[in-house]
Design a protein around this motif. Sequence first.
Motif, short mmCIF file in Angstrom:
data_model
loop_
_atom_site.label_atom_id
_atom_site.label_comp_id
_atom_site.label_asym_id
_atom_site.label_seq_id
_atom_site.Cartn_x
_atom_site.Cartn_y
_atom_site.Cartn_z
N ILE A 82 0.73 -1.31 -0.02
CA ILE A 82 0.14 0.02 -0.05
C ILE A 82 0.83 1.14 0.12
O ILE A 82 0.59 2.12 -0.81
CB ILE A 82 -1.01 -0.05 1.37
CG1 ILE A 82 -2.09 -1.22 0.97
CG2 ILE A 82 -1.80 1.44 1.39
CD1 ILE A 82 -2.92 -1.04 -0.30
N ARG A 83 1.94 1.18 0.79
CA ARG A 83 2.93 2.38 1.08
C ARG A 83 3.55 2.56 -0.76
O ARG A 83 3.71 3.90 -0.96
CB ARG A 83 3.89 2.31 1.84
CG ARG A 83 3.39 2.59 3.44
CD ARG A 83 4.60 2.89 4.04
NE ARG A 83 4.21 2.37 5.46
CZ ARG A 83 4.90 1.29 6.18
NH1 ARG A 83 6.03 0.95 5.45
NH2 ARG A 83 4.35 0.78 7.11
N ASN A 84 3.92 1.66 -1.01
CA ASN A 84 4.61 1.81 -2.37
C ASN A 84 3.69 2.15 -3.38
O ASN A 84 3.96 3.00 -4.20
CB ASN A 84 5.16 0.29 -2.67
CG ASN A 84 6.35 -0.24 -2.15
OD1 ASN A 84 7.17 0.55 -1.35
ND2 ASN A 84 6.48 -1.63 -2.16
N LEU A 85 2.23 1.73 -3.33
CA LEU A 85 1.36 2.25 -4.28
C LEU A 85 1.20 3.67 -4.03
O LEU A 85 0.98 4.52 -5.07
CB LEU A 85 0.17 1.53 -4.33
CG LEU A 85 -1.08 1.79 -4.95
CD1 LEU A 85 -0.68 1.81 -6.57
CD2 LEU A 85 -2.41 1.03 -4.94
N GLU A 86 0.93 4.05 -2.81
CA GLU A 86 0.71 5.52 -2.51
C GLU A 86 1.91 6.29 -3.01
O GLU A 86 1.74 7.57 -3.81
CB GLU A 86 0.51 5.86 -0.92
CG GLU A 86 -0.79 5.08 -0.61
CD GLU A 86 -1.07 5.38 0.84
OE1 GLU A 86 -2.06 5.41 1.28
OE2 GLU A 86 -0.07 5.17 1.55
N LYS A 87 3.24 5.92 -3.04
CA LYS A 87 4.34 6.52 -3.27
C LYS A 87 4.45 6.81 -4.97
O LYS A 87 4.73 7.81 -5.24
CB LYS A 87 5.40 5.73 -2.64
CG LYS A 87 6.89 6.68 -2.90
CD LYS A 87 8.11 5.87 -2.40
CE LYS A 87 9.36 6.77 -2.73
NZ LYS A 87 10.52 5.97 -2.11
N ALA A 88 4.13 5.61 -5.42
CA ALA A 88 4.41 5.60 -6.90
C ALA A 88 3.10 6.65 -7.50
O ALA A 88 3.33 7.27 -8.43
CB ALA A 88 4.02 4.27 -7.37
#
Length: 92
Positions: free
Chosen positions: A38-44
């Motif tokens: 989820i954090r990776n998706l938000e960052k991307a």
Amino acid sequence: MNVSFDWYNVFYYVCEFKNVTKAANFLCVSQPAITRHIRNLEKALGKKLITKTPKGIELTNDGKLLYNEIKVPIEKLNMVSANFNAKSDDYD
């Protein structure tokens, strides 16, 4: 940063269950792995998608928008996988 399909898939299940732990159990992965996706998706995407609450999660406005965009395509892909597996079992 490229967005992984797995991140969208994890986000979909977190939204469906409205709970990170339930999504992790369903996907047979750890809760920290779900949170990392989820954090990776938000960052991307450069957007905050969910907030944690005592009862589970809550979608931000951007999270609601994304969920509405990915819901149907992910459900179709899951159906394709299920149908393919059922058909391939007929040939075994």
